[in-house]
Scaffold this motif. Structure first.
Motif, PDB file in Angstrom:
ATOM      1  N   ILE A  74      10.539   2.239   3.059  1.00 20.64           N
ATOM      2  CA  ILE A  74      10.640   1.268   1.960  1.00 20.64           C
ATOM      3  C   ILE A  74       9.286   0.615   1.719  1.00 20.64           C
ATOM      4  CG2 ILE A  74      11.641  -0.962   1.287  1.00 20.64           C
ATOM      5  CD1 ILE A  74      14.244  -0.001   2.652  1.00 20.64           C
ATOM      6  N   LEU A  75       8.580   0.277   2.793  1.00 18.96           N
ATOM      7  CA  LEU A  75       7.238  -0.299   2.660  1.00 18.96           C
ATOM      8  C   LEU A  75       6.293   0.705   2.000  1.00 18.96           C
ATOM      9  CD1 LEU A  75       5.368  -2.684   3.266  1.00 18.96           C
ATOM     10  CD2 LEU A  75       4.933  -1.651   5.494  1.00 18.96           C
ATOM     11  N   ALA A  77       7.130   3.092  -0.128  1.00 19.94           N
ATOM     12  CA  ALA A  77       7.478   3.182  -1.549  1.00 19.94           C
ATOM     13  C   ALA A  77       6.941   1.973  -2.324  1.00 19.94           C
ATOM     14  CB  ALA A  77       8.987   3.296  -1.717  1.00 19.94           C
ATOM     15  N   TYR A  78       7.085   0.790  -1.750  1.00 21.61           N
ATOM     16  CA  TYR A  78       6.593  -0.426  -2.399  1.00 21.61           C
ATOM     17  C   TYR A  78       5.074  -0.378  -2.580  1.00 21.61           C
ATOM     18  CZ  TYR A  78       5.175  -5.270  -2.945  1.00 21.61           C
ATOM     19  OH  TYR A  78       4.581  -6.418  -3.387  1.00 21.61           O
ATOM     20  N   LEU A  79       4.355  -0.027  -1.510  1.00 27.55           N
ATOM     21  CA  LEU A  79       2.896   0.018  -1.579  1.00 27.55           C
ATOM     22  C   LEU A  79       2.403   1.140  -2.498  1.00 27.55           C
ATOM     23  CD1 LEU A  79       1.953  -0.698   2.134  1.00 27.55           C
ATOM     24  CD2 LEU A  79       1.815  -2.255   0.186  1.00 27.55           C
ATOM     25  N   ILE A  81       3.954   2.312  -5.184  1.00 28.97           N
ATOM     26  CA  ILE A  81       4.163   1.873  -6.566  1.00 28.97           C
ATOM     27  C   ILE A  81       3.143   0.805  -6.947  1.00 28.97           C
ATOM     28  CG2 ILE A  81       5.777   0.669  -8.100  1.00 28.97           C
ATOM     29  CD1 ILE A  81       8.030   2.183  -6.566  1.00 28.97           C
ATOM     30  N   GLN A  82       2.916  -0.168  -6.061  1.00 27.50           N
ATOM     31  CA  GLN A  82       1.928  -1.224  -6.341  1.00 27.50           C
ATOM     32  C   GLN A  82       0.536  -0.636  -6.540  1.00 27.50           C
ATOM     33  OE1 GLN A  82       2.197  -4.239  -7.088  1.00 27.50           O
ATOM     34  NE2 GLN A  82       4.168  -4.893  -6.325  1.00 27.50           N
TER      35      GLN A  82
END
Length: 114
Positions: A74-75, A77-79, A81-82
């Motif tokens: 999840i981390l 995927a978040y990073l 995308i950011q």
């Protein structure tokens, strides 16, 4: 300084695994592309660490590894995308948690864009 459209495209493409290697080796003199290639390398290293951790055998790891792996994915995927959005916008902002660390790695010090 505003980034050109080609610079933004190369920066965003640098988050795709084979392309960030091309960016690191051939676009070193371009500040924005090289910065985002380093950030992408950090993000994909996080993915690799999560994958390796998910392969650990044994009864202890069977219970402990899945919450850690899911959190790391999840981390990632978040990073990802950011970083991709920041690269597409032409922004040179480090990613949360890992961005400043990856930017200071000794591996990139001698080859850093000037």
């Amino acid at each position: 300084m505003l980034a050109s459209k080609a610079s933004k495209i190369w920066s965003a493409a640098g988050f795709i695994p084979p392309l960030f290697l091309i960016t690191v080796f051939f676009k070193r003199k371009e500040h924005l592309e090289f910065f985002h290639a380093k950030q992408a390398l950090g993000v994909w290293s996080l993915f690799l660490a999560a994958y390796v951790f998910s392969l650990l055998p044994g009864p202890f790891f069977a219970l402990a590894k899945w919450p850690v792996c899911i959190t790391l994915y999840i981390l990632f995927a978040y990073l990802f995308i950011q970083g991709f959005i920041a690269a597409a916008r032409g922004e040179k902002t480090p990613l949360p948690l890992i961005g400043e660390y990856v930017d200071r790695l000794a591996v990139f010090k001698e080859n850093q864009a000037r």
